[in-house]
Scaffold this motif. Structure first.
Motif, PDB file in Angstrom:
ATOM      1  N   TYR A  88      -5.716  43.151  48.494  1.00 39.18           N
ATOM      2  CA  TYR A  88      -4.750  42.200  47.469  1.00 39.18           C
ATOM      3  C   TYR A  88      -5.725  42.339  45.936  1.00 39.18           C
ATOM      4  N   THR A  89      -6.428  43.437  45.772  1.00 40.30           N
ATOM      5  CA  THR A  89      -7.032  43.693  44.415  1.00 40.30           C
ATOM      6  C   THR A  89      -7.151  45.122  44.275  1.00 40.30           C
ATOM      7  N   VAL A  90      -7.888  45.621  43.101  1.00 48.24           N
ATOM      8  CA  VAL A  90      -7.647  46.921  42.740  1.00 48.24           C
ATOM      9  C   VAL A  90      -8.687  47.616  43.692  1.00 48.24           C
ATOM     10  N   THR A 133       2.228  47.345  51.823  1.00 47.03           N
ATOM     11  CA  THR A 133       2.852  45.943  52.271  1.00 47.03           C
ATOM     12  C   THR A 133       4.072  45.521  51.294  1.00 47.03           C
ATOM     13  N   LYS A 134       4.841  44.534  51.735  1.00 52.66           N
ATOM     14  CA  LYS A 134       5.641  44.026  50.965  1.00 52.66           C
ATOM     15  C   LYS A 134       5.672  42.272  50.796  1.00 52.66           C
ATOM     16  N   GLY A 135       4.320  41.885  50.837  1.00 50.02           N
ATOM     17  CA  GLY A 135       4.284  40.461  50.870  1.00 50.02           C
ATOM     18  C   GLY A 135       4.595  39.894  49.252  1.00 50.02           C
ATOM     19  N   LYS A 136       4.898  38.868  49.199  1.00 51.95           N
ATOM     20  CA  LYS A 136       5.342  38.300  47.806  1.00 51.95           C
ATOM     21  C   LYS A 136       4.042  38.165  47.084  1.00 51.95           C
ATOM     22  N   LEU A 161       3.892  47.685  36.178  1.00 52.85           N
ATOM     23  CA  LEU A 161       4.733  48.529  36.956  1.00 52.85           C
ATOM     24  C   LEU A 161       4.151  48.364  38.375  1.00 52.85           C
ATOM     25  N   LEU A 162       4.849  47.600  39.299  1.00 53.66           N
ATOM     26  CA  LEU A 162       4.338  47.464  40.754  1.00 53.66           C
ATOM     27  C   LEU A 162       5.380  47.847  41.626  1.00 53.66           C
ATOM     28  N   PHE A 163       4.940  48.723  42.598  1.00 54.27           N
ATOM     29  CA  PHE A 163       5.801  49.217  43.896  1.00 54.27           C
ATOM     30  C   PHE A 163       5.195  48.766  45.057  1.00 54.27           C
ATOM     31  N   ARG A 164       6.213  48.092  45.854  1.00 50.45           N
ATOM     32  CA  ARG A 164       5.658  47.558  47.224  1.00 50.45           C
ATOM     33  C   ARG A 164       6.217  48.640  48.414  1.00 50.45           C
TER      34      ARG A 164
END
Length: 210
Positions: A88-90, A133-136, A161-164
């Motif tokens: 959940y981070t860089v 993953t595809k979490g919100k 630009l964010l891609f799940r």
């Protein structure tokens, strides 16, 4: 000429974020910008050691490859930063760079005593990221880190630009419109920065003549 730094933060040399950033760089260059590419995995850069040598002059005192980046970041008009998501981070490579930029935070807020809370920065940043993953909330942590990292650079997080659901190398090539979106974002970043530099009442010129 608009000057931009493009920071490749992926551990993979040909990873999905690197591919996206390549296209954003192409868009920026086609729009007339001078782009300096920084591949973090190729650099010798220590984590921040929190010794606060930067309190004296606002410059990091650790002697490694960060010194050149620190100087570059003070000359650019815009930044493009690309990193995959890890917990959940860089990436670790990207986070090391962010932490080393504490020297610029110290200069801005402790030495120069600039007030907190400024909203309108002329310098702009683009963040590109993918996660498996595809979490919100997949990108929430990274976006907060990037926002305040860019604030230390006197810069606004202009667009992300964010891609799940992207995991395997090259998978981004199977995502419709992703490469075109990155190219157009790089181009639009330059156009936005050029508009900021243009004196009031000076109309935009067509194409790459700005």
């Amino acid at each position: 000429m608009i000057k931009i730094a493009a920071v490749f933060g992926s551990p993979r040399r040909k990873g999905n974020t690197s591919t996206l950033l390549d296209h954003a760089v192409a868009g920026a260059r086609d729009a007339g910008a001078r782009v300096t590419e920084i591949v973090l995995r190729d650099l010798k850069m220590s984590p921040c050691l929190e010794i606060y040598g930067c309190k004296k002059a606002g410059r990091c005192v650790i002697k490694d490859d960060y010194g050149n980046i620190e100087e570059l970041f003070q000359r650019i008009d815009g930044l493009m930063l690309a990193s995959p998501i890890f917990f959940y981070t860089v990436s670790a490579h990207t986070k090391i760079l962010m932490d080393r930029c504490n020297s610029l935070w110290v200069k801005k807020y402790w030495i120069d005593e600039q007030p907190f809370g400024r909203k309108n920065y002329p310098r702009k940043g683009l963040f590109i990221s993918v996660g498996s993953t595809k979490g919100k909330k997949l990108f929430d942590g990274a976006l907060l880190s990037v926002k305040y990292f860019m604030d230390a650079l006197d810069m606004e997080l202009w667009q992300s630009l964010l891609f799940r659901g992207i995991e395997t190398e090259g998978q981004i090539l199977e995502t419709p419109g992703s490469l075109e979106a990155a190219y157009e974002a790089g181009k639009a970043l330059v156009e936005t920065l050029a508009d900021n530099d243009r004196p009031a009442g000076d109309p935009a010129l067509p194409g790459n003549l700005q």
